[in-house]
Design a protein around this motif. Structure first.
Motif, PDB file in Angstrom:
ATOM      1  N   GLU A 193      32.373  40.625  29.472  1.00 11.33           N
ATOM      2  CA  GLU A 193      32.786  39.303  29.027  1.00 11.33           C
ATOM      3  C   GLU A 193      34.299  39.233  28.837  1.00 11.33           C
ATOM      4  OE1 GLU A 193      30.403  41.179  27.661  1.00 11.33           O
ATOM      5  OE2 GLU A 193      28.563  40.051  28.006  1.00 11.33           O
ATOM      6  N   LEU A 194      34.881  40.283  28.265  1.00 11.59           N
ATOM      7  CA  LEU A 194      36.327  40.340  28.058  1.00 11.59           C
ATOM      8  C   LEU A 194      37.063  40.274  29.396  1.00 11.59           C
ATOM      9  CD1 LEU A 194      38.859  40.882  26.264  1.00 11.59           C
ATOM     10  CD2 LEU A 194      38.396  43.316  26.606  1.00 11.59           C
ATOM     11  N   THR A 195      36.619  41.049  30.360  1.00 17.99           N
ATOM     12  CA  THR A 195      37.265  41.081  31.671  1.00 17.99           C
ATOM     13  C   THR A 195      37.149  39.730  32.376  1.00 17.99           C
ATOM     14  OG1 THR A 195      36.770  43.438  31.834  1.00 17.99           O
ATOM     15  CG2 THR A 195      37.375  42.308  33.876  1.00 17.99           C
ATOM     16  N   GLU A 196      35.984  39.117  32.289  1.00 14.54           N
ATOM     17  CA  GLU A 196      35.823  37.806  32.908  1.00 14.54           C
ATOM     18  C   GLU A 196      36.701  36.754  32.243  1.00 14.54           C
ATOM     19  OE1 GLU A 196      31.525  37.216  32.929  1.00 14.54           O
ATOM     20  OE2 GLU A 196      31.566  37.662  35.079  1.00 14.54           O
ATOM     21  N   ALA A 197      36.785  36.778  30.919  1.00 14.30           N
ATOM     22  CA  ALA A 197      37.632  35.817  30.204  1.00 14.30           C
ATOM     23  C   ALA A 197      39.097  36.007  30.584  1.00 14.30           C
ATOM     24  CB  ALA A 197      37.449  35.964  28.695  1.00 14.30           C
ATOM     25  N   LEU A 198      39.529  37.255  30.667  1.00 12.92           N
ATOM     26  CA  LEU A 198      40.908  37.532  31.089  1.00 12.92           C
ATOM     27  C   LEU A 198      41.131  37.080  32.527  1.00 12.92           C
ATOM     28  CD1 LEU A 198      41.373  41.081  29.555  1.00 12.92           C
ATOM     29  CD2 LEU A 198      42.637  39.016  28.917  1.00 12.92           C
ATOM     30  N   GLY A 199      40.142  37.305  33.384  1.00 11.32           N
ATOM     31  CA  GLY A 199      40.243  36.876  34.775  1.00 11.32           C
ATOM     32  C   GLY A 199      40.423  35.375  34.896  1.00 11.32           C
TER      33      GLY A 199
ATOM     34  N   GLN B 177      50.723  35.989  37.425  1.00 15.29           N
ATOM     35  CA  GLN B 177      49.377  36.543  37.288  1.00 15.29           C
ATOM     36  C   GLN B 177      49.449  38.060  37.217  1.00 15.29           C
ATOM     37  OE1 GLN B 177      46.887  35.012  40.411  1.00 15.29           O
ATOM     38  NE2 GLN B 177      46.907  32.950  39.590  1.00 15.29           N
ATOM     39  N   ALA B 178      49.444  38.576  36.005  1.00 12.59           N
ATOM     40  CA  ALA B 178      49.524  40.025  35.798  1.00 12.59           C
ATOM     41  C   ALA B 178      48.245  40.697  36.288  1.00 12.59           C
ATOM     42  CB  ALA B 178      49.732  40.338  34.319  1.00 12.59           C
ATOM     43  N   PRO B 179      48.381  41.844  36.953  1.00 11.01           N
ATOM     44  CA  PRO B 179      47.185  42.569  37.379  1.00 11.01           C
ATOM     45  C   PRO B 179      46.479  43.189  36.175  1.00 11.01           C
ATOM     46  CG  PRO B 179      49.138  43.871  37.833  1.00 11.01           C
ATOM     47  CD  PRO B 179      49.612  42.533  37.339  1.00 11.01           C
ATOM     48  N   MET B 180      45.189  43.402  36.338  1.00 12.94           N
ATOM     49  CA  MET B 180      44.398  44.061  35.304  1.00 12.94           C
ATOM     50  C   MET B 180      43.932  45.408  35.846  1.00 12.94           C
ATOM     51  SD  MET B 180      42.090  40.956  33.737  1.00 12.94           S
ATOM     52  CE  MET B 180      41.258  40.630  35.274  1.00 12.94           C
TER      53      MET B 180
END
Length: 161
Positions: free
Chosen positions: A21-27, A38-41
């Motif tokens: 969920e965290l990764t999707e929200a950041l995406g 757009q910073a890479p993750m």
């Protein structure tokens, strides 16, 4: 913070609770930024391993995600983030050598009761280069890079570097 040219470290507990969920929200948040900001993750270690497998969780997913699977789409945004190079999944720090760039967002977990190697690596790197960064604790952790967060702290706290 990443849009302002800062790096962001998101240490997660060893169980990686909430990482999908965290990764999707950041995406979603990163996608709303203009292309130049757009910073890479980067997900390193167990978060990367979980994110690689999350598509196989579709049968236990929310109805909306299951409907996407039935329509032939991926139930999670993770695969799209990886395909568009917005998210790099690495089992170890060494795997980031060719793709790492700053400013960035790093999601990392360290072993329970173990030395937080990954978080310390990024904090030391950013301090050595003068990079401004934030460490954001997003849930219950059993040991962190700085030892300043614990399971009894609020669900989100920030330490500026």
């Amino acid at each position: 913070a990443a849009a302002a040219g800062q790096c962001v470290l998101l240490p997660v507990g060893p169980d990686c609770a909430g990482v999908i969920e965290l990764t999707e929200a950041l995406g979603h948040a990163v996608a709303k930024r203009s292309p130049g900001t757009q910073a890479p993750m980067f997900a390193v270690g167990s978060p990367a391993q979980l994110l690689r497998r999350c598509a196989s969780f579709s049968e236990w997913s929310h109805g909306d995600r299951a409907a996407r699977v039935n329509a032939g789409a991926s139930p999670y945004l993770i695969e799209e983030l990886v395909a568009t190079d917005r998210l790099v999944l690495a089992d170890s720090l060494h795997e980031l050598a060719d793709t790492y760039s700053e400013p960035c967002i790093v999601i990392a977990a360290d072993p329970p009761g173990g030395v937080p190697v990954v978080a310390r690596h990024f904090q030391a790197r950013w301090k050595a280069t003068g990079m401004v960064f934030q460490t954001i604790f997003t849930g219950s952790l059993s040991g962190t890079a700085t030892g300043e967060a614990s399971s009894s702290q609020p669900s989100c706290s920030t330490i500026d570097g």
